[in-house]
Design a protein around this motif. Structure first.
Motif, PDB file in Angstrom:
ATOM      1  N   GLY A  21       0.891  -1.032  -0.199  1.00  0.00           N
ATOM      2  CA  GLY A  21      -0.131  -0.059   0.018  1.00  0.00           C
ATOM      3  C   GLY A  21       0.925   1.266   0.093  1.00  0.00           C
ATOM      4  O   GLY A  21       0.554   2.538  -0.784  1.00  0.00           O
ATOM      5  N   VAL A  22       1.955   1.397   0.673  1.00  0.00           N
ATOM      6  CA  VAL A  22       2.797   2.371   0.534  1.00  0.00           C
ATOM      7  C   VAL A  22       3.385   2.611  -0.710  1.00  0.00           C
ATOM      8  O   VAL A  22       3.810   3.748  -1.108  1.00  0.00           O
ATOM      9  CB  VAL A  22       3.835   2.244   1.770  1.00  0.00           C
ATOM     10  N   LEU A  23       3.903   1.409  -1.082  1.00  0.00           N
ATOM     11  CA  LEU A  23       4.548   1.499  -2.533  1.00  0.00           C
ATOM     12  C   LEU A  23       3.545   2.314  -3.671  1.00  0.00           C
ATOM     13  O   LEU A  23       3.989   3.082  -4.259  1.00  0.00           O
ATOM     14  CB  LEU A  23       4.805   0.138  -2.990  1.00  0.00           C
ATOM     15  N   GLN A  24       2.250   1.917  -3.418  1.00  0.00           N
ATOM     16  CA  GLN A  24       1.215   2.343  -4.298  1.00  0.00           C
ATOM     17  C   GLN A  24       1.209   3.725  -4.120  1.00  0.00           C
ATOM     18  O   GLN A  24       1.118   4.762  -5.311  1.00  0.00           O
ATOM     19  CB  GLN A  24      -0.107   1.585  -4.444  1.00  0.00           C
ATOM     20  N   GLN A  25       1.164   4.081  -2.840  1.00  0.00           N
ATOM     21  CA  GLN A  25       0.703   5.628  -2.597  1.00  0.00           C
ATOM     22  C   GLN A  25       2.003   6.461  -2.939  1.00  0.00           C
ATOM     23  O   GLN A  25       1.727   7.479  -3.456  1.00  0.00           O
ATOM     24  CB  GLN A  25       0.607   5.684  -1.092  1.00  0.00           C
ATOM     25  N   PHE A  26       3.281   5.943  -2.756  1.00  0.00           N
ATOM     26  CA  PHE A  26       4.311   6.729  -3.062  1.00  0.00           C
ATOM     27  C   PHE A  26       4.510   6.922  -4.546  1.00  0.00           C
ATOM     28  O   PHE A  26       4.993   7.906  -5.217  1.00  0.00           O
ATOM     29  CB  PHE A  26       5.710   6.093  -2.560  1.00  0.00           C
ATOM     30  N   ALA A  27       4.078   5.703  -5.299  1.00  0.00           N
ATOM     31  CA  ALA A  27       4.053   5.886  -6.685  1.00  0.00           C
ATOM     32  C   ALA A  27       3.130   7.034  -7.250  1.00  0.00           C
ATOM     33  O   ALA A  27       3.321   7.931  -8.087  1.00  0.00           O
ATOM     34  CB  ALA A  27       4.148   4.457  -7.308  1.00  0.00           C
ATOM     35  N   GLY A  86       5.456  -5.075  -7.126  1.00  0.00           N
ATOM     36  CA  GLY A  86       6.321  -3.817  -7.356  1.00  0.00           C
ATOM     37  C   GLY A  86       6.073  -2.766  -8.389  1.00  0.00           C
ATOM     38  O   GLY A  86       6.709  -1.940  -8.550  1.00  0.00           O
ATOM     39  N   ALA A  87       4.635  -3.115  -9.059  1.00  0.00           N
ATOM     40  CA  ALA A  87       4.458  -2.179 -10.161  1.00  0.00           C
ATOM     41  C   ALA A  87       3.223  -1.293  -9.547  1.00  0.00           C
ATOM     42  O   ALA A  87       2.442  -1.438  -8.811  1.00  0.00           O
ATOM     43  CB  ALA A  87       3.919  -2.932 -11.241  1.00  0.00           C
ATOM     44  N   HIS A  88       3.163  -0.062 -10.498  1.00  0.00           N
ATOM     45  CA  HIS A  88       1.793   0.715 -10.215  1.00  0.00           C
ATOM     46  C   HIS A  88       1.638   1.352 -11.697  1.00  0.00           C
ATOM     47  O   HIS A  88       2.308   1.882 -12.425  1.00  0.00           O
ATOM     48  CB  HIS A  88       2.121   2.042  -9.258  1.00  0.00           C
ATOM     49  N   GLU A  89       0.350   1.046 -12.154  1.00  0.00           N
ATOM     50  CA  GLU A  89      -0.310   1.395 -13.380  1.00  0.00           C
ATOM     51  C   GLU A  89       0.569   1.043 -14.697  1.00  0.00           C
ATOM     52  O   GLU A  89       0.968   1.863 -15.387  1.00  0.00           O
ATOM     53  CB  GLU A  89      -0.389   2.878 -13.467  1.00  0.00           C
ATOM     54  N   GLY A  90       1.266  -0.260 -14.434  1.00  0.00           N
ATOM     55  CA  GLY A  90       1.836  -0.890 -15.587  1.00  0.00           C
ATOM     56  C   GLY A  90       3.592  -0.442 -15.649  1.00  0.00           C
ATOM     57  O   GLY A  90       4.260  -0.694 -16.359  1.00  0.00           O
ATOM     58  N   THR A  91       3.856   0.601 -14.670  1.00  0.00           N
ATOM     59  CA  THR A  91       5.337   0.883 -14.453  1.00  0.00           C
ATOM     60  C   THR A  91       5.835   0.040 -13.202  1.00  0.00           C
ATOM     61  O   THR A  91       5.495   0.178 -12.190  1.00  0.00           O
ATOM     62  CB  THR A  91       5.464   2.266 -14.253  1.00  0.00           C
TER      63      THR A  91
END
Length: 448
Positions: A112-118, A146-151
């Protein structure tokens, strides 16, 4: 689970890889010696550069990680500074980023933190060299996480197998008990242990995160991976019949006071470390026969008790529930780059390599998601067994659901899911109340 349907990812351009001149020694013909004769990952000359790496790890975990960082220093000439984040990783890093002084690389323990930071634009995409290491060494499921919106932003460096039940072998032998394969067998085994005079199951209910793990294993096995993904993303409410079924199943244990060490009140007052020592401090007359939690229980056993792993303390996989498959719930820490610099990208590539995984695995107390790592690197049969169970799951594992949620719901002491499940432990007959509390808290957190 975020991104589970994605199979293609964007990453930094090939020019970055050319600048860093990163490649596999076996492919590029470079030199280097890992100390065991295996090929190593070639890294750029970073003499005079400082690379900061931030993580929550303390004690032996930090000490072992610094050995891996020392290897990076020796190969690159860089100076690496370990930056302790304290328990609230998100707040610490947010402050540093907003002040304009982020570390080069940080370890994030929550998806969740990774997603928020991305989402905020704080993370740098992995470059080509790091991505090549990921393709070789990590199953697709770890890429997704480890991805967010394809990146792709995160490299999963450390994993946890959170589908293990540890047991006192003397207590099992005294009761004539064997390792159960199903939830029904588990409850029958617990009753057999209770009849022999020992409290069967030690629950660390004072730490709400342990209760989320109980729920997640039952839900994954009973409802299946697709429903697990939908609930993790709050695509279905916590009042869904599948949640009711899982809580009712968990209540089959929590609602039988004689099956819990110290009863419900004792379980609610027991912190996680104490839940482990209850089962293994007194091997002949333990306060409990079993304790559920991840592979890290082994560290507590060896550091806090005299029990010998594999002899006095053994484990079995979390049992299959309701005709489902045995669950494999994982946790882990992802490395992310907070700066677009040669040092940050080189560190990310190193952490994605088999080399860094081997250094950590050989020291014990560490589980790697790196599929290229020979399990012979682990120092004990028990650790090899745990690692093999994780790797055998391939892409069918699921990441800790509470760690995928916004911290307000899945990761805050005394709030959200932790609090709702602690209340359920106090009153396991109130399934409806638990569902409403969970949904109310989840709705607020996911809407923010």
């Amino acid at each position: 689970m975020p991104g589970t349907r994605r199979r293609r990812f964007r990453h930094a351009g090939a020019g970055t890889a050319a600048v860093l001149a990163l490649c596999l020694t076996v492919a590029c013909g470079g030199g280097g010696d890992s100390g065991n004769g295996d090929a190593v990952t070639e890294l750029p000359d970073l003499t005079g550069k400082t690379v900061q790496v931030a993580a929550v790890w303390t004690g032996s975990e930090q000490k072992n990680f610094k050995k891996a960082l020392q290897e990076f220093e020796e190969r690159t000439g860089a100076e690496v500074e370990f930056v302790p984040t304290g328990d609230n990783v998100s707040s610490f890093l947010s402050s540093r980023i907003e002040d304009g002084s982020p570390p080069d690389v940080a370890m994030l323990p929550q998806v969740g933190v990774l997603q928020q930071f991305a989402e905020k634009g704080w993370l740098k995409p992995v470059d080509d060299a790091t991505y090549r290491q990921m393709l070789m060494n990590l199953e697709t499921g770890w890429h997704d996480l480890g991805a967010h919106e394809g990146t792709t932003y995160g490299v999963y460096f450390k994993a946890a197998n959170k589908s293990l039940v540890w047991y006192n072998t003397a207590a099992f032998e005294k009761a004539g008990a064997s390792e159960p394969k199903t939830w029904k067998d588990f409850l029958d085994t617990a009753q057999r242990l209770a009849d022999s005079g020992v409290d069967p199951v030690s629950v660390g209910g004072a730490d709400g995160w342990t209760l989320t793990d109980w729920f997640e294993n039952i839900y994954l096995s009973q409802a299946g991976p697709d429903m697990y993904d939908r609930l993790a993303a709050h695509e279905i409410p916590w009042t869904d019949p599948s949640v009711e079924k899982a809580l009712t199943t968990l209540g089959d244990l929590f609602g039988e006071e004689q099956l819990l060490a110290g009863g419900n009140d004792g379980a609610r007052a027991t912190a996680f470390p104490e839940s482990v020592t209850k089962a293994f401090s007194d091997l002949e007359d333990p306060e409990a026969a079993m304790v559920y939690e991840g592979d890290f229980v082994g560290v507590n056993i060896t550091s806090d008790t005299d029990a010998e792993l594999g002899t006095d303390a053994k484990l079995f996989p979390f049992p299959a529930v309701g005709g489902g498959q045995p669950p494999v719930v994982t946790g882990g820490d992802a490395a992310v780059a907070l700066k677009h610099s040669p040092g940050a990208h080189a560190m990310m590539t190193f952490l994605a390599s088999e080399d860094a995984a081997r250094i950590m695995a050989e020291q014990g107390g560490f589980l790697s998601p790196n599929k290229s790592l020979d399990t012979a690197a682990y120092p004990s049969d028990l650790q090899r067994e745990i690692a093999t169970a994780l790797l055998d799951a391939g892409s069918t594992f699921r990441f800790d659901m509470s760690d995928q949620a916004p911290a307000a719901f899945g990761g805050t002491k005394g709030e959200g899911e932790w609090k709702a499940l602690q209340d359920f432990l106090d009153n396991p007959d109130d399934v409806a109340g638990a569902m409403l509390a969970l949904e109310d808290s989840a709705a607020k957190a996911f809407d923010d």
